[in-house]
Motif scaffolding. Structure first.
Motif, PDB file in Angstrom:
ATOM      1  N   LYS A   1      -0.176  10.082  12.199  1.00  0.00           N
ATOM      2  CA  LYS A   1       1.751   9.505  12.457  1.00  0.00           C
ATOM      3  C   LYS A   1       2.165   8.939  11.584  1.00  0.00           C
ATOM      4  O   LYS A   1       3.306   9.453  11.235  1.00  0.00           O
ATOM      5  N   LEU A   2       1.320  10.147  10.340  1.00  0.00           N
ATOM      6  CA  LEU A   2       2.287  10.165   8.879  1.00  0.00           C
ATOM      7  C   LEU A   2       3.659  10.954   8.833  1.00  0.00           C
ATOM      8  O   LEU A   2       2.921  12.214   9.680  1.00  0.00           O
ATOM      9  N   ASP A   3       4.309  11.096   8.183  1.00  0.00           N
ATOM     10  CA  ASP A   3       5.659  12.018   8.105  1.00  0.00           C
ATOM     11  C   ASP A   3       4.592  13.204   6.503  1.00  0.00           C
ATOM     12  O   ASP A   3       5.781  12.206   5.881  1.00  0.00           O
TER      13      ASP A   3
ATOM     14  N   LYS B   1       0.482  -1.153  -0.412  1.00  0.00           N
ATOM     15  CA  LYS B   1      -0.276   0.259   0.020  1.00  0.00           C
ATOM     16  C   LYS B   1       0.802   1.401   0.011  1.00  0.00           C
ATOM     17  O   LYS B   1       1.827   1.387   0.691  1.00  0.00           O
TER      18      LYS B   1
ATOM     19  N   PHE C   1      14.998   7.157   5.288  1.00  0.00           N
ATOM     20  CA  PHE C   1      13.767   7.582   5.024  1.00  0.00           C
ATOM     21  C   PHE C   1      12.938   8.562   4.503  1.00  0.00           C
ATOM     22  O   PHE C   1      14.205   9.527   5.082  1.00  0.00           O
TER      23      PHE C   1
ATOM     24  N   HIS D   1      -6.710   8.053  12.169  1.00  0.00           N
ATOM     25  CA  HIS D   1      -5.836   8.236  13.389  1.00  0.00           C
ATOM     26  C   HIS D   1      -4.262   8.017  12.436  1.00  0.00           C
ATOM     27  O   HIS D   1      -3.552   8.422  12.973  1.00  0.00           O
ATOM     28  N   MET D   2      -4.231   6.931  11.348  1.00  0.00           N
ATOM     29  CA  MET D   2      -2.933   7.035  10.232  1.00  0.00           C
ATOM     30  C   MET D   2      -2.143   8.712  10.173  1.00  0.00           C
ATOM     31  O   MET D   2      -1.361   8.911   9.932  1.00  0.00           O
TER      32      MET D   2
ATOM     33  N   ASN E   1       5.588   5.387   4.111  1.00  0.00           N
ATOM     34  CA  ASN E   1       5.319   5.999   4.356  1.00  0.00           C
ATOM     35  C   ASN E   1       6.375   5.597   6.064  1.00  0.00           C
ATOM     36  O   ASN E   1       6.268   6.680   7.060  1.00  0.00           O
ATOM     37  N   PHE E   2       5.896   4.307   6.437  1.00  0.00           N
ATOM     38  CA  PHE E   2       6.896   4.067   7.224  1.00  0.00           C
ATOM     39  C   PHE E   2       8.188   3.454   6.835  1.00  0.00           C
ATOM     40  O   PHE E   2       8.699   2.722   7.732  1.00  0.00           O
ATOM     41  N   VAL E   3       8.826   2.390   5.783  1.00  0.00           N
ATOM     42  CA  VAL E   3       8.827   1.421   5.485  1.00  0.00           C
ATOM     43  C   VAL E   3      10.539   2.511   5.024  1.00  0.00           C
ATOM     44  O   VAL E   3      11.131   3.480   4.938  1.00  0.00           O
ATOM     45  N   GLN E   4      11.472   2.183   5.607  1.00  0.00           N
ATOM     46  CA  GLN E   4      12.925   2.173   5.721  1.00  0.00           C
ATOM     47  C   GLN E   4      13.868   1.072   4.948  1.00  0.00           C
ATOM     48  O   GLN E   4      13.941   0.127   5.465  1.00  0.00           O
TER      49      GLN E   4
ATOM     50  N   LEU F   1       0.516   4.038   1.647  1.00  0.00           N
ATOM     51  CA  LEU F   1       0.173   3.605   3.117  1.00  0.00           C
ATOM     52  C   LEU F   1       1.908   3.552   3.910  1.00  0.00           C
ATOM     53  O   LEU F   1       2.492   4.533   4.772  1.00  0.00           O
ATOM     54  N   THR F   2       2.146   2.140   3.569  1.00  0.00           N
ATOM     55  CA  THR F   2       3.366   1.683   3.572  1.00  0.00           C
ATOM     56  C   THR F   2       4.592   2.349   3.587  1.00  0.00           C
ATOM     57  O   THR F   2       5.497   2.042   4.418  1.00  0.00           O
TER      58      THR F   2
END
Ligand SMILES: [Zn+2]
Lengths: 207, 129
Positions: free
Chosen positions: B50-52, B2, B23, B46-47, B7-10, B4-5
């Motif tokens: 958390k988003l950058d 997705k 990242f 909610h997300m 924004n989190f995977v590094q 969305l991911t």
């Protein structure tokens, strides 16, 4: 019966045949479902959380996370298990990754994490270049970082013995996790289940 | 995977964890598909916290979407009617937009991570693990 983690590393043990057998086995499905629900009970989190599933396999636990209203990212070292998950059109994102090399997500990514029957692989029958202690440490350090402050992780696993149980607990504590082990059906040799229940830093509720 | 991911995977290489360049990963040669997913405004709100946002704008641009506002919007009430369109747009981008194939590159060490069949391969060669 020999334990699979003594015979070969998971990416080799769970080849296409084994992963299909595993995924289609009704008894396996029922046990996995029960353990996932128990792990969720121990997590005690509201609906609609962002969850990491460590060793997600073919997505049996992930499907329950979806049913319970959560969103998940799963990681597994077995490409054939993930292929099965893809065929079954699970909702979560799937990563081909080795938990012993770390959880590749930035700080605070997940509200919680679960792991069903996976972390005993960290440190057994692995390739010769790996050091179990180092892999455990790397796993818990990066898991801790990827959780929000106060986020919890519940890992159901089958320790190969007291020595491995101690080693896993110690690696988690050194990283800064609070928590301990919950044992279900402690008196039953067959149905005894270990759940490592961890909290990353201060949460609103204690363990 | 997705959107969305992203924004989190590094980068998974140990020495990259402390680098601010690990990242977000850089996305290229990506094939995107839209998959329908039930709309859950509470989860998107909610997300959003958390988003950058800078990383989101950067990666969206790499994938051909330059329509995001430069500042992160704030949502107090996910059920309020005035927030519905924004949450629906974010839902479509974050959850329904998925990367079927592509390459992610670490801007610190240059390691390439391939996405095939929606699955990113994060297995590292032994000397990097
Ligand atoms: Zn890197």
């Amino acid at each position: 019966m020999s334990r699979p983690e003594y015979t070969a590393p998971p990416e080799i043990f769970y080849n296409d045949d084994e992963s299909t057998k595993y995924t289609q086995n009704t008894r396996v499905q029922q046990i996995q479902a029960a353990m996932t629900l128990r792990a969720l009970e121990l997590l005690n989190i509201p609906q609609g959380q962002h969850i990491l599933d460590i060793g997600c396999g073919s997505g049996l636990s992930g499907e329950i996370l979806t049913e319970e209203g959560h969103y998940w990212v799963g990681m597994d070292i077995s490409a054939s298990m993930l292929g099965n998950a893809l065929d079954r059109e699970v909702e979560g994102d799937l990563f081909l990754a080795d938990m012993g090399a770390g959880v590749p997500f930035r700080a605070g990514t997940f509200d919680a994490a679960i792991s069903i029957s996976a972390i005993q692989w960290l440190g057994n029958a692995d390739s010769s270049h790996s050091n179990p202690r180092h892999r455990l440490q790397r796993f818990f350090q990066t898991l801790y970082a990827s959780l929000k402050r106060g986020g919890k992780a519940v890992c159901q696993f089958y320790p190969t013995g007291q020595k491995q149980l101690d080693m896993i607990l110690e690696a988690a504590k050194v990283t800064g996790f609070g928590g301990g082990v919950v044992i279900d059906n402690a008196d039953s040799k067959k149905n005894k289940k270990y759940y490592l229940v961890l909290a990353a830093g201060e949460g609103e509720e204690g363990l | 995977m997705k959107f969305l991911t992203t924004n989190f995977v590094q980068c998974a290489v140990q020495s990259c964890a402390r680098s601010s360049d690990a990242f977000p990963l850089k996305y290229s040669e990506c094939q995107l598909v839209q998959k329908e997913i039930d709309f859950d405004p509470e989860f998107i709100a909610h997300m959003l916290q958390k988003l950058d946002w800078d990383a989101l704008v950067e990666v969206a641009a790499e994938l051909g979407n330059s329509s995001l506002p430069p500042q992160k919007p704030t949502i107090e009430d996910a059920q309020a009617a005035e927030n519905e369109q924004l949450l629906r747009d974010l839902h479509s981008l974050l959850l329904e937009t998925q990367i079927e194939q592509g390459v992610m590159t670490c801007k610190n060490c240059g390691h390439l991570y391939h996405i095939k069949n929606f699955i990113p391969n994060f297995l590292l060669p032994p000397h990097l693990a």
